[in-house]
Design an enzyme around this catalytic site. Structure first.
Site, short mmCIF file in Angstrom:
data_model
loop_
_atom_site.label_atom_id
_atom_site.label_comp_id
_atom_site.label_asym_id
_atom_site.label_seq_id
_atom_site.Cartn_x
_atom_site.Cartn_y
_atom_site.Cartn_z
N CYS A 85 0.81 -1.22 0.00
CA CYS A 85 0.00 0.00 0.00
C CYS A 85 0.84 1.27 0.00
O CYS A 85 0.32 2.35 -0.28
CB CYS A 85 -0.95 -0.01 1.20
SG CYS A 85 -2.14 -1.35 1.09
N ASN B 88 -10.00 -0.41 -1.08
CA ASN B 88 -8.54 -0.28 -1.02
C ASN B 88 -7.95 -0.86 -2.31
O ASN B 88 -7.94 -2.08 -2.50
CB ASN B 88 -8.03 -1.02 0.22
CG ASN B 88 -6.54 -0.91 0.40
OD1 ASN B 88 -5.82 -0.45 -0.48
ND2 ASN B 88 -6.07 -1.35 1.55
N HIS C 215 -3.66 7.10 1.96
CA HIS C 215 -3.98 5.77 1.46
C HIS C 215 -5.37 5.40 1.96
O HIS C 215 -5.72 5.66 3.11
CB HIS C 215 -2.94 4.77 1.95
CG HIS C 215 -3.30 3.36 1.67
ND1 HIS C 215 -3.62 2.93 0.39
CD2 HIS C 215 -3.44 2.28 2.48
CE1 HIS C 215 -3.91 1.64 0.44
NE2 HIS C 215 -3.82 1.22 1.69
O1 UT7 Z 1 -3.97 -1.27 3.29
C1 UT7 Z 1 -3.13 -2.11 3.99
C2 UT7 Z 1 -3.27 -1.91 5.42
N1 UT7 Z 1 -4.53 -2.46 5.88
C3 UT7 Z 1 -5.25 -1.76 6.71
O2 UT7 Z 1 -4.92 -0.66 7.03
C4 UT7 Z 1 -6.45 -2.46 7.29
C5 UT7 Z 1 -6.44 -2.28 8.78
N2 UT7 Z 1 -7.51 -2.96 9.47
C6 UT7 Z 1 -8.80 -2.58 9.37
O3 UT7 Z 1 -9.14 -1.75 8.56
C7 UT7 Z 1 -9.78 -3.19 10.33
O4 UT7 Z 1 -9.09 -3.88 11.33
C8 UT7 Z 1 -10.80 -4.14 9.67
C9 UT7 Z 1 -11.78 -3.34 8.84
C10 UT7 Z 1 -10.08 -5.17 8.80
C11 UT7 Z 1 -11.59 -4.87 10.75
O5 UT7 Z 1 -12.21 -3.92 11.61
P1 UT7 Z 1 -12.08 -4.07 13.20
O6 UT7 Z 1 -12.91 -3.01 13.80
O7 UT7 Z 1 -10.62 -4.07 13.52
O8 UT7 Z 1 -12.73 -5.45 13.45
P2 UT7 Z 1 -12.06 -6.77 14.08
O9 UT7 Z 1 -10.97 -7.29 13.20
O10 UT7 Z 1 -11.72 -6.46 15.49
O11 UT7 Z 1 -13.26 -7.73 14.04
C12 UT7 Z 1 -14.39 -7.54 14.81
C13 UT7 Z 1 -15.38 -8.63 14.48
C14 UT7 Z 1 -14.76 -10.01 14.43
O12 UT7 Z 1 -15.69 -10.90 14.98
P3 UT7 Z 1 -15.46 -11.50 16.45
O13 UT7 Z 1 -14.15 -12.20 16.38
O14 UT7 Z 1 -15.44 -10.30 17.36
O15 UT7 Z 1 -16.64 -12.39 16.63
C15 UT7 Z 1 -14.64 -10.27 12.96
O16 UT7 Z 1 -14.71 -11.64 12.66
O17 UT7 Z 1 -15.92 -8.37 13.17
C16 UT7 Z 1 -15.84 -9.56 12.42
N3 UT7 Z 1 -15.74 -9.25 11.01
C17 UT7 Z 1 -16.81 -9.03 10.25
N4 UT7 Z 1 -18.12 -9.00 10.52
C18 UT7 Z 1 -18.97 -8.72 9.54
C19 UT7 Z 1 -14.63 -9.14 10.25
N5 UT7 Z 1 -14.97 -8.86 8.98
C20 UT7 Z 1 -16.33 -8.79 8.96
C21 UT7 Z 1 -17.26 -8.52 7.95
N6 UT7 Z 1 -18.56 -8.50 8.28
N7 UT7 Z 1 -16.89 -8.28 6.67
#
Ligand code: UT7
Length: 338
Positions: free
Chosen positions: A123, A293, A263
């Protein structure tokens, strides 16, 4: 090294962006599509990421996205492909392992007078490419460079993994770099890598570590693997701190900055960066809702869209900022030149 003060001496030549272009495929995947077969909702994706839809290239490769963006930039500059001396293609989804996608792009454009290479910094690749191109111009070695950020992320996504497939899209942006004729151009950069972050965002197989086998395919190792929360935490800190650092060591206040060009990985990361810089919302380029992204594509696509909308003025201070796999991150100060 003391990073809070500038160490650069004034270059003999300054490098400036003199044209921008972007190209995205027509096919749209919206959040409702994912909600139709995965355990996810439009509301979750919108509130956690800011993404409403993304573009998908059904037929073709990263080079096709790159060539689309390059043609727009060349046309806006009034150049033919033969005017180019160097093509740098930033991508994490090359058409093939080798040859470089820059060679494929050169051939498709029919550019007969150049050399080129790829940059892999995920990225942050566009920023790393911008720094590279800038130095080639500042040294006096080259005067006409095409820099492309292009990724066909749909080629490495597991569309059954809700953690990753909703986040990314396909697209490309391109810029032309030349010698600046005035004080405008690329003014400062702060770039970093930290390989200890690699464990949290990578593709497990297909490289020399784990060459493709039936087993790697069966274990679904040829897709983006991301521990989102870990990456999120580092991205929030490093994008915000590097953007603020570049502002501060160039004596810029929020009033002096026309736009943050971040980004586009997550709206919440962008907002944290904006707040650290003390900028109002209208001074941030955001199009994540339309494209998701696009990895190396996000920043040049923003530049092209904002320029095309007439929102960029000569002399505007822009802070370009990114964080991505590697880890790779940083910020670059650009004083807009046209
Ligand atoms: O560009 C390269 C660099 N990448 C980034 O900068 C991405 C950085 N990360 C993020 O943007 C975020 O961490 C995400 C958008 C990927 C995830 O958001 P989050 O608020 O950090 O959620 P999380 O990973 O803590 O997940 C919370 C819950 C999990 O469920 P449990 O384990 O709490 O039951 C995930 O399984 O949300 C769940 N989850 C989803 N739920 C519905 C993850 N993806 C989804 C989804 N729909 N698509």
């Amino acid at each position: 090294m003391n990073t809070t003060t500038r160490t650069d001496s004034e270059p003999q030549y300054r490098a400036a962006i003199t044209a921008v272009g972007h190209w995205v495929p027509d096919d749209v995947l919206d959040n409702k599509y994912f909600a139709s077969y995965l355990d996810t909702t439009d509301e979750w994706i919108m509130t956690r990421t800011g993404i409403r839809e993304r573009r998908i290239l059904r037929n073709g490769a990263t080079s096709d996205l790159a060539v689309g963006a390059a043609r727009v930039a060349l046309e806006r500059r009034g150049w033919t492909p033969d005017d180019l001396e160097l093509i740098i293609c930033c991508t994490v989804t090359p058409d093939m392992f080798f040859p470089a996608t820059a060679c494929v792009v050169q051939n498709k454009l029919g550019a007969k007078n150049c050399w080129g290479f790829d940059i892999n910094a995920a990225c942050s690749a566009f920023l790393f490419g911008l720094e590279t191109a800038r130095r080639f111009i500042e040294s006096g070695a080259y005067q006409r460079i095409l820099l492309i950020g292009a990724d066909k992320m749909s080629s490495i996504l597991d569309y059954n993994d809700r953690n990753t497939c909703v986040l990314f899209g396909d697209g490309a942006g391109a810029v032309i770099l030349e010698r600046s004729t005035d004080e405008n151009g690329i003014r400062d950069s702060y770039l970093k890598i930290d390989g200890s972050g690699g464990a949290h965002l990578h593709m497990k197989a297909g490289g020399s570590l784990n060459p493709a086998t039936v087993e790697t395919v069966e274990k679904r190792m040829h897709y983006v693997y991301q521990e989102g929360k870990q990456v999120f935490k580092s991205a929030v800190v490093e994008m915000a701190e590097s953007s603020a650092l570049v502002m501060e060591r160039n004596g810029l206040t929020a009033d002096d900055v026309a736009f943050l060009v971040p980004h586009q990985a997550n709206l919440r990361i962008i907002d944290a960066t904006r707040q650290r810089m003390g900028l109002p919302e209208e001074k941030v380029m955001i199009n994540i809702q339309k494209y998701g992204n696009t990895t190396a594509g996000t920043i040049p696509i923003c530049l092209s869209e904002w320029w095309a909308a007439g929102k960029l003025k000569k002399g505007d201070n822009l802070i370009l900022s990114s964080f991505g796999a590697g880890y790779t991150w940083g910020a670059i100060l650009v004083r807009w030149a046209f």
